[in-house]
Design an enzyme around this catalytic site. Sequence first.
Site, mmCIF file in Angstrom:
data_model
loop_
_atom_site.group_PDB
_atom_site.id
_atom_site.type_symbol
_atom_site.label_atom_id
_atom_site.label_comp_id
_atom_site.label_asym_id
_atom_site.label_seq_id
_atom_site.Cartn_x
_atom_site.Cartn_y
_atom_site.Cartn_z
ATOM 1 N N TYR A 116 23.191 37.499 5.308
ATOM 2 C CA TYR A 116 23.490 36.262 6.045
ATOM 3 C C TYR A 116 23.104 36.400 7.511
ATOM 4 O O TYR A 116 23.319 37.449 8.121
ATOM 5 C CB TYR A 116 24.992 35.964 5.950
ATOM 6 C CG TYR A 116 25.354 34.696 6.664
ATOM 7 C CD1 TYR A 116 25.108 33.467 6.071
ATOM 8 C CD2 TYR A 116 25.880 34.714 7.948
ATOM 9 C CE1 TYR A 116 25.406 32.293 6.728
ATOM 10 C CE2 TYR A 116 26.187 33.542 8.613
ATOM 11 C CZ TYR A 116 25.943 32.328 7.996
ATOM 12 O OH TYR A 116 26.231 31.169 8.654
ATOM 13 N N TRP A 118 21.449 34.019 11.257
ATOM 14 C CA TRP A 118 20.653 32.935 11.837
ATOM 15 C C TRP A 118 19.231 33.350 12.176
ATOM 16 O O TRP A 118 18.366 32.488 12.329
ATOM 17 C CB TRP A 118 21.361 32.401 13.085
ATOM 18 C CG TRP A 118 22.225 31.243 12.757
ATOM 19 C CD1 TRP A 118 23.380 31.259 12.018
ATOM 20 C CD2 TRP A 118 21.993 29.877 13.120
ATOM 21 N NE1 TRP A 118 23.877 29.990 11.919
ATOM 22 C CE2 TRP A 118 23.048 29.125 12.598
ATOM 23 C CE3 TRP A 118 21.011 29.227 13.855
ATOM 24 C CZ2 TRP A 118 23.146 27.745 12.764
ATOM 25 C CZ3 TRP A 118 21.109 27.863 14.031
ATOM 26 C CH2 TRP A 118 22.158 27.136 13.485
HETATM 27 P P1 PGD Z 1 23.504 36.100 15.034
HETATM 28 O O1 PGD Z 1 24.013 36.675 16.303
HETATM 29 O O2 PGD Z 1 22.737 34.826 15.110
HETATM 30 O O3 PGD Z 1 24.807 35.898 14.138
HETATM 31 O O4 PGD Z 1 26.429 35.107 12.498
HETATM 32 P P2 PGD Z 1 24.939 35.643 12.570
HETATM 33 O O5 PGD Z 1 24.878 36.941 11.852
HETATM 34 O O6 PGD Z 1 23.990 34.586 12.147
HETATM 35 O O7 PGD Z 1 22.686 37.205 14.259
HETATM 36 C C1 PGD Z 1 21.338 37.096 13.998
HETATM 37 C C2 PGD Z 1 20.712 38.468 14.192
HETATM 38 O O8 PGD Z 1 19.357 38.387 13.773
HETATM 39 C C3 PGD Z 1 20.704 38.919 15.643
HETATM 40 O O9 PGD Z 1 21.234 40.210 15.749
HETATM 41 C C4 PGD Z 1 19.217 38.890 16.032
HETATM 42 O O10 PGD Z 1 18.845 39.889 16.945
HETATM 43 C C5 PGD Z 1 18.542 39.086 14.702
HETATM 44 N N1 PGD Z 1 17.188 38.500 14.610
HETATM 45 C C6 PGD Z 1 16.707 37.415 15.256
HETATM 46 N N2 PGD Z 1 15.443 37.163 14.853
HETATM 47 C C7 PGD Z 1 15.137 38.106 13.941
HETATM 48 C C8 PGD Z 1 13.973 38.363 13.151
HETATM 49 O O11 PGD Z 1 12.988 37.653 13.194
HETATM 50 N N3 PGD Z 1 14.020 39.424 12.304
HETATM 51 C C9 PGD Z 1 15.105 40.230 12.217
HETATM 52 N N4 PGD Z 1 15.048 41.252 11.346
HETATM 53 N N5 PGD Z 1 16.212 40.024 12.953
HETATM 54 C C10 PGD Z 1 16.231 38.958 13.789
HETATM 55 C C11 PGD Z 1 26.761 33.833 12.884
HETATM 56 C C12 PGD Z 1 28.057 33.416 12.181
HETATM 57 O O12 PGD Z 1 29.171 34.020 12.848
HETATM 58 C C13 PGD Z 1 28.256 31.968 12.124
HETATM 59 S S1 PGD Z 1 26.913 30.977 11.688
HETATM 60 C C14 PGD Z 1 29.456 31.396 12.326
HETATM 61 S S2 PGD Z 1 29.597 29.685 12.398
HETATM 62 C C15 PGD Z 1 30.693 32.161 12.398
HETATM 63 N N6 PGD Z 1 31.528 31.772 13.483
HETATM 64 C C16 PGD Z 1 32.577 32.533 13.818
HETATM 65 C C17 PGD Z 1 33.741 32.026 14.490
HETATM 66 O O13 PGD Z 1 33.853 30.833 14.794
HETATM 67 N N7 PGD Z 1 34.719 32.901 14.805
HETATM 68 C C18 PGD Z 1 34.663 34.188 14.467
HETATM 69 N N8 PGD Z 1 35.664 34.996 14.811
HETATM 70 N N9 PGD Z 1 33.582 34.687 13.837
HETATM 71 C C19 PGD Z 1 32.558 33.921 13.490
HETATM 72 N N10 PGD Z 1 31.478 34.454 12.837
HETATM 73 C C20 PGD Z 1 30.428 33.647 12.273
#
Ligand code: PGD
Length: 778
Positions: A116, A118
């Site tokens: 999972y 983004w």
């Molecule tokens: P990101 O920080 O977007 O968080 O959780 P998610 O895991 O989606 O992580 C994406 C990672 O992908 C980053 O580390 C980035 O460096 C890496 N990345 C970016 N581009 C690339 C690429 O092209 N290739 C590779 N291999 N890596 C890449 C988000 C999730 O967190 C979501 S959607 C929600 S809504 C939740 N919200 C909450 C919340 O409200 N409260 C708490 N306590 N926790 C939550 N967690 C959830």
Amino acid sequence: MGNKAPNAAEFRQHSSHWGVFKAALGEDGLVIQAHPGDPDPNGILDNFPAALRHPARIARPMVRRGWLERGPGPDRQRGRDEFVAMEWDQVLDLLAAEIRRVGESHGPGAVYGGSYGWASAGRFHHAQSQIHRFLNTAIGGYVASVNSYSSGAASVIVPHVLGNYEALTKHNVTWDQVATQTEVVLAFGGMALKNAMVAGGGISEHVERPAMQAARARGCDFILVGPLRSDLPEEAGAEWIANVPGTDTALMLALVHTLVAEGLHDRGFIDRFTTGWAEFERYLLGAADGQPKDAAWAAPITGLEAEAIRALARRLHGKRVLVTVAHALQRAEHGEQPVWMGAVLAAALGQIGLPGGGYGYALGAIGYYGRRANAVPSPTLSQGRNRHGNYIPVARIADMLLNPGQDYRYNGQTRKYPDIRLVYWAGGNPFHHHQDLNRLREAFARVDTLVVHELAWTATARHADIVLPATMTLEREDIGYSSHDPLMVAMQRVAAPYAEARDDYDIFAALSRRLGTEAAFTEGRSSREWLAHLYERTRQGLAEKGLPAPDFEAFWEAGSLALPQEPDDGGPWRAFREDPDANPLPTPSGRIEIFSETVAGFGEASCPGHPAWLPPEEAPGGATPLHLVANQPATRLHSQLDFGGHSAAAKRREREVATMHPADAAARGIEDGDIIRLFNKRGACLAAVRVAEDIRPGVVQLPTGAWYDPEDPAEDFPLCVHGNPNVLTRDIGTSSLAQGCTGQLTVVEVEKFTGNLPPIRAFDPPVARPAPQPLAAE
Ligand code: PGD
């Protein structure tokens, strides 16, 4: 440092989940220009310049020493061990052999590929699509994840009781309708711009602030229900009703009770468009349990005055009211209830299906809600077919790893957790998104092998056995496209890959070559050829509509392409209102289900057959008297580019900033700017504190996204010195119906931190040790 600014010709078109922009790499570094057509560009763009060449980037493939020396297997040293730098060919050989071992001896059911996250905006280098396609072609599938951390509860309850979840959120009341038609926006949990300004795949126009401004100027009233004043922007001029966090369902019940008691509910609408009102009304009026769910009942639960609740209900009667419920409210225990009850409130007001009125579930929670859909097909990479078919609800990952073979309930079924040996992650950060991180560490210690592709040294990468450096979006070509944004963007390469970083696609292609499945994975196409291939579907859609349909080269040269959009027609809700027999909702009855036989039939105490107030198991009191709201950050997307300039600038003393009410701070001898320690029985973290009146007393707010930074990783319950609230949150599902993420809300105590302030090391790369002898000799 040079001083030559890039000239106009050096700028390249690019896109991100948080906005379209141009970028150029000049002598002084990266320069970003927001898309000129964007009325309200997102400040998060400013994270790119410092992030591009930041030392937190991963330079080389790395392998955990314990895994190299002892081979695959459960190991509590994950996240505590040293790393060994390796050559690409060497590490790809090792990884291909491990995938083959697990695939052949345990099958795809032992590989968790839910992965999972983004990731980045481009539709081809979409990390989840890439990893799924790879695992499908290489070993025939994997254990997948369903639903999201964002809307886990809503996406499961809505199809049972309201119909199509995508239509509810994406083809319903638009911002244009709010600007021109709505008289009252009643926003449970608000509609914070930081959330609305992000859309997966890219966004060229941030329209929410101007729409709220226009509505307000026309006389629309915005009412914000929630503990944080900042959840609606100043432009909305909102009245603030600061309820106790997690009590919105009780408030909605009391509003409907008042409407019923005073004969203000729309009986005609309820009779024609809903089913199950009678059962619900018995509960509402207290016939079932002797307790009417009236304003006097709700007052002590919600922390509001009973008369204020009654007055609010009366104010809604006879107006064009839009009820909205933020995703945040369902990211908590019993999160299904406010989603369902919001619809019942909107139905009782009789507004569903009217322009600018009704139920705008999650409007403002993300940038593709409240907009018109594109009228041509998207450029989408096929993930192939997962022949294995097993899955978990996404937020149950730690449960799965800790309890192989155990039964669990999900959406009316009893399912069994698989026995996972290999976890493969690309494009996500579970040490950001998951709850109870100390428990997650235990869970990851159970697997044989954890593989992570990352662009930076997140805590997830630090807990991996094999870490492969991925390119950042600016270092590759892609197509930016979001289903509800009218601009398709040629994401042109701005910079060369950092150090030895490779595209996820190239990594998977190289692994596929070793596994003998390269042709199936690549179909013989280079990245550029894939872009042209994906673009063709959209181009054909344009041609079929008789619209200008430039070929790929012309699109690439131009940098972007305007797309046609569907009309703003209110979607299935308007059609349903106009003729419910001809246009029934896709629920079992074809109506809005206020009582659901299906949900009741599942027999879950945590989600009964009609919306109800179910007190949370964990409430403030005793050793943890405060609510903690752990919401989305404003200065980065989730944890992405936390090392960027915009994110860093908002920290204080390098820590994430928590907000407390002056009364709570004073009671603990805490002053604005102090470092505080937030703790409960699951863990503890430090944060800097902002003391302000814009939060309800008894509530602390700490956004997510500061990278997990354990003071001593060797400990089982280390202090996170940086401010990641997920060391505190509870790892339980919303209910046994949806099993969604409950990270938004937990309980804590807070104290002033008076010790020596530990340094932040989250952004320092681990020291690469030389490879051990046997491998060096290979
Ligand atoms: P990101 O920080 O977007 O968080 O959780 P998610 O895991 O989606 O992580 C994406 C990672 O992908 C980053 O580390 C980035 O460096 C890496 N990345 C970016 N581009 C690339 C690429 O092209 N290739 C590779 N291999 N890596 C890449 C988000 C999730 O967190 C979501 S959607 C929600 S809504 C939740 N919200 C909450 C919340 O409200 N409260 C708490 N306590 N926790 C939550 N967690 C959830």
